[in-house]
Motif scaffolding. Sequence first.
Motif, PDB file in Angstrom:
ATOM      1  N   ALA A  77       0.835  -1.195   0.000  1.00 22.12           N
ATOM      2  CA  ALA A  77       0.000   0.000   0.000  1.00 22.12           C
ATOM      3  C   ALA A  77       0.869   1.244   0.000  1.00 22.12           C
ATOM      4  O   ALA A  77       1.898   1.306   0.657  1.00 22.12           O
ATOM      5  N   GLN A  78       0.455   2.251  -0.766  1.00 16.58           N
ATOM      6  CA  GLN A  78       1.172   3.498  -0.839  1.00 16.58           C
ATOM      7  C   GLN A  78       0.300   4.642  -0.353  1.00 16.58           C
ATOM      8  O   GLN A  78      -0.906   4.649  -0.568  1.00 16.58           O
ATOM      9  N   GLU A  79       0.944   5.599   0.280  1.00 14.12           N
ATOM     10  CA  GLU A  79       0.261   6.823   0.647  1.00 14.12           C
ATOM     11  C   GLU A  79       0.288   7.759  -0.556  1.00 14.12           C
ATOM     12  O   GLU A  79       1.357   8.161  -1.018  1.00 14.12           O
ATOM     13  N   PRO A  80      -0.864   8.129  -1.116  1.00 11.38           N
ATOM     14  CA  PRO A  80      -0.848   9.010  -2.294  1.00 11.38           C
ATOM     15  C   PRO A  80      -0.387  10.408  -1.926  1.00 11.38           C
ATOM     16  O   PRO A  80      -0.561  10.865  -0.796  1.00 11.38           O
ATOM     17  N   ILE A  81       0.238  11.093  -2.882  1.00  9.79           N
ATOM     18  CA  ILE A  81       0.667  12.469  -2.644  1.00  9.79           C
ATOM     19  C   ILE A  81      -0.539  13.350  -2.343  1.00  9.79           C
ATOM     20  O   ILE A  81      -0.487  14.208  -1.459  1.00  9.79           O
ATOM     21  N   ALA A  82      -1.619  13.125  -3.057  1.00  9.39           N
ATOM     22  CA  ALA A  82      -2.842  13.901  -2.846  1.00  9.39           C
ATOM     23  C   ALA A  82      -4.003  12.938  -2.618  1.00  9.39           C
ATOM     24  O   ALA A  82      -4.535  12.369  -3.569  1.00  9.39           O
ATOM     25  N   PRO A  83      -4.400  12.706  -1.363  1.00  4.23           N
ATOM     26  CA  PRO A  83      -5.530  11.804  -1.108  1.00  4.23           C
ATOM     27  C   PRO A  83      -6.826  12.386  -1.657  1.00  4.23           C
ATOM     28  O   PRO A  83      -7.233  13.477  -1.263  1.00  4.23           O
ATOM     29  N   ARG A  84      -7.486  11.654  -2.542  1.00  2.01           N
ATOM     30  CA  ARG A  84      -8.678  12.187  -3.203  1.00  2.01           C
ATOM     31  C   ARG A  84      -9.951  11.433  -2.823  1.00  2.01           C
ATOM     32  O   ARG A  84     -11.021  12.021  -2.772  1.00  2.01           O
ATOM     33  N   THR A  85      -9.842  10.142  -2.558  1.00  2.00           N
ATOM     34  CA  THR A  85     -11.030   9.380  -2.190  1.00  2.00           C
ATOM     35  C   THR A  85     -11.317   9.554  -0.700  1.00  2.00           C
ATOM     36  O   THR A  85     -10.434   9.927   0.085  1.00  2.00           O
ATOM     37  N   ALA A  86     -12.542   9.261  -0.321  1.00  2.00           N
ATOM     38  CA  ALA A  86     -12.909   9.367   1.095  1.00  2.00           C
ATOM     39  C   ALA A  86     -12.048   8.452   1.951  1.00  2.00           C
ATOM     40  O   ALA A  86     -11.625   8.819   3.058  1.00  2.00           O
ATOM     41  N   GLY A  87     -11.757   7.255   1.449  1.00  2.00           N
ATOM     42  CA  GLY A  87     -10.943   6.323   2.203  1.00  2.00           C
ATOM     43  C   GLY A  87      -9.520   6.815   2.381  1.00  2.00           C
ATOM     44  O   GLY A  87      -8.942   6.735   3.472  1.00  2.00           O
ATOM     45  N   ASP A  88      -8.922   7.326   1.289  1.00  6.61           N
ATOM     46  CA  ASP A  88      -7.556   7.850   1.374  1.00  6.61           C
ATOM     47  C   ASP A  88      -7.484   9.022   2.352  1.00  6.61           C
ATOM     48  O   ASP A  88      -6.533   9.144   3.137  1.00  6.61           O
ATOM     49  N   ARG A  89      -8.496   9.865   2.309  1.00  4.98           N
ATOM     50  CA  ARG A  89      -8.478  11.037   3.189  1.00  4.98           C
ATOM     51  C   ARG A  89      -8.657  10.647   4.647  1.00  4.98           C
ATOM     52  O   ARG A  89      -8.015  11.201   5.535  1.00  4.98           O
ATOM     53  N   SER A  90      -9.507   9.687   4.878  1.00  7.11           N
ATOM     54  CA  SER A  90      -9.700   9.216   6.241  1.00  7.11           C
ATOM     55  C   SER A  90      -8.416   8.617   6.794  1.00  7.11           C
ATOM     56  O   SER A  90      -8.023   8.887   7.937  1.00  7.11           O
ATOM     57  N   ARG A  91      -7.746   7.810   5.974  1.00  5.60           N
ATOM     58  CA  ARG A  91      -6.490   7.207   6.415  1.00  5.60           C
ATOM     59  C   ARG A  91      -5.408   8.269   6.629  1.00  5.60           C
ATOM     60  O   ARG A  91      -4.634   8.201   7.593  1.00  5.60           O
ATOM     61  N   ALA A  92      -5.349   9.257   5.744  1.00  8.39           N
ATOM     62  CA  ALA A  92      -4.338  10.307   5.866  1.00  8.39           C
ATOM     63  C   ALA A  92      -4.540  11.115   7.140  1.00  8.39           C
ATOM     64  O   ALA A  92      -3.580  11.413   7.869  1.00  8.39           O
ATOM     65  N   PHE A  93      -5.784  11.445   7.441  1.00  6.61           N
ATOM     66  CA  PHE A  93      -6.054  12.260   8.630  1.00  6.61           C
ATOM     67  C   PHE A  93      -5.804  11.448   9.905  1.00  6.61           C
ATOM     68  O   PHE A  93      -5.249  11.952  10.882  1.00  6.61           O
ATOM     69  N   ALA A  94      -6.197  10.178   9.881  1.00  8.50           N
ATOM     70  CA  ALA A  94      -5.953   9.326  11.048  1.00  8.50           C
ATOM     71  C   ALA A  94      -4.455   9.128  11.273  1.00  8.50           C
ATOM     72  O   ALA A  94      -3.972   9.146  12.412  1.00  8.50           O
ATOM     73  N   GLY A  95      -3.706   8.945  10.193  1.00  4.22           N
ATOM     74  CA  GLY A  95      -2.265   8.789  10.328  1.00  4.22           C
ATOM     75  C   GLY A  95      -1.598  10.039  10.865  1.00  4.22           C
ATOM     76  O   GLY A  95      -0.669   9.963  11.675  1.00  4.22           O
ATOM     77  N   ALA A  96      -2.082  11.209  10.424  1.00 10.66           N
ATOM     78  CA  ALA A  96      -1.532  12.470  10.918  1.00 10.66           C
ATOM     79  C   ALA A  96      -1.825  12.641  12.404  1.00 10.66           C
ATOM     80  O   ALA A  96      -0.972  13.112  13.174  1.00 10.66           O
ATOM     81  N   ARG A  97      -3.010  12.259  12.824  1.00 10.46           N
ATOM     82  CA  ARG A  97      -3.355  12.356  14.249  1.00 10.46           C
ATOM     83  C   ARG A  97      -2.471  11.426  15.073  1.00 10.46           C
ATOM     84  O   ARG A  97      -2.037  11.775  16.179  1.00 10.46           O
ATOM     85  N   ALA A  98      -2.202  10.237  14.539  1.00  7.46           N
ATOM     86  CA  ALA A  98      -1.335   9.301  15.252  1.00  7.46           C
ATOM     87  C   ALA A  98       0.082   9.855  15.365  1.00  7.46           C
ATOM     88  O   ALA A  98       0.752   9.695  16.400  1.00  7.46           O
ATOM     89  N   GLU A  99       0.545  10.524  14.316  1.00  6.75           N
ATOM     90  CA  GLU A  99       1.888  11.112  14.356  1.00  6.75           C
ATOM     91  C   GLU A  99       1.960  12.219  15.408  1.00  6.75           C
ATOM     92  O   GLU A  99       2.933  12.310  16.170  1.00  6.75           O
ATOM     93  N   ALA A 100       0.931  13.047  15.468  1.00  8.04           N
ATOM     94  CA  ALA A 100       0.904  14.105  16.477  1.00  8.04           C
ATOM     95  C   ALA A 100       0.900  13.507  17.886  1.00  8.04           C
ATOM     96  O   ALA A 100       1.620  13.972  18.778  1.00  8.04           O
TER      97      ALA A 100
END
Length: 521
Positions: free
Chosen positions: A167-190
């Motif tokens: 699985a790859q993290e897209p440069i620009a998350p466009r689907t609802a699933g990609d965006r949900s994963r990107a935001f959750a991952g960012a929260r985990a990093e914080a």
Amino acid sequence: MSRATRRIRVRARLTAALALAALTTAWLTGCTASSPASPANGTKPELERFYDQRLAWKDCGDLRCARLTVPRDYAHPDNGETFVLPVAKAATADPGERIGSLVYNPGGPGASGVSDLAADGGEVFGAAVRARFDIVSFDPRGVGGSEPAVRCAEPDDGGGGDGGDDAQEPIAPRTAGDRSRAFAGARAEAAACVKGSRGILPHVGTDDAARDLDVLRAALGDRKLTYLGWSYGTSLGTSYAEQFPRRVRALVLDGAVDPSLGWSERALSQGKGFRRAVDDYAEHCADLAGDACPADGPQEMSDLLDGLYEEAARQPLPAGDDAYDVDARTLLDVVTDAMYSPEDSWGDLSEALGEAADGDAAKLAGMAADDEEPAGSHRTRGRARENDDEAILAVSCLDTPHPREARPYWDALAAADRAAGVYGTSSVVDELTCADWPAGTRRPHEVRAKGVPPVLVVGTTGDPATPYEEAESLAGQFPGGMLLTYEGRGHTAYGRGGSCVTRAVDAYLVDRRPVRADAAC
């Protein structure tokens, strides 16, 4: 600043582990009391013990090193909690002609000033400056050898699922699933940074670092500050000028960050800067790369890059058995890194892109590994490991207010995509971690520095990371602000923009000679 500036390069890298070990040994000694440069008024009694420090210098290779103690919380300076900051200086060879100390910050945020000074001994400064000043730098609070320093624990999954090994993290998350994963991952990093840094994150912002700079000024014995800041260092210098305008002797801000821009405006500004720089590379590749340029013209080069991004987004580019394959984000990082110093990097980038287009991304992978060197190279031996990535995240998020909910980021993503393509969208995605960060007190604003002497702002017309427009804006915000334009490529100008820039900056630093309104090099 955008987290895309995680990869802002300090101007030099350390070349010897022995120098690092010597630096660490020296700064771990103490400070003694009584500085002659404590401010006469306007300082809380609780701060006097910090201002009354006198640095205890020790030899550390070719430099002299010491440590500076500052309060962790300036609102409660007597609560016993402190930061201890490494300081280093390259003393002038002619003490009889000495004006004082010139303090500098190499950028970041997150760059170690002590390591940077050890790399070249201050040789990046002009001879006229080195003859009249001790060249001094330090590790800001939370950075490098600071005790304590920003540390991020390993983030939890963040609720996004593992997605499989491929699985790859897209440069620009466009689907609802990609965006949900990107935001959750960012929260985990914080959350991982909050956990690993043990309560210091609210105290590592630029305004507090600027107050440390004033304590350092006093400890150096200087009545007023002479300062040069590159890149993020311009934010530090601007904050100092706002808080202590009448304690400024001379201030040079090279590669300016405009404090009036909000988080999305700054991300868009930087995205456009990189977009312009890459377009310039496509147009002039052959000028600097020669036969290594893998394309015959601008459109062919743009098509080659676009094709590699699309291919890497589908499946990482193969780099052979001895290296990790290159995904789209790694490719983007390598390309943008090369825009900082075209004269040094365009040749290697061109060879790497040409080989990748022919099916071999090993050189791209090698360039990516070189960019990651600070995390585990010889530079970490004998001293606290450097924490560039963690510190730039901590300071950038604390300095600029960010929305807590996801929607504004996706709105900004669309605008950045239209204006700057992948270079804009990546800058916006880099901001996601700041949504869950401890809140700071700064707000976007124009400079308020009544009483400051004329400040010299240096702007490079082809700067990708701190676009020239921000230098124009910052110079106009200072009362009596002066703008020196370097007509060239790459990030920042002093130390790489030739003798014209050196002469103008040195004359200002030494003699406080103003530059004319239309000064350009």
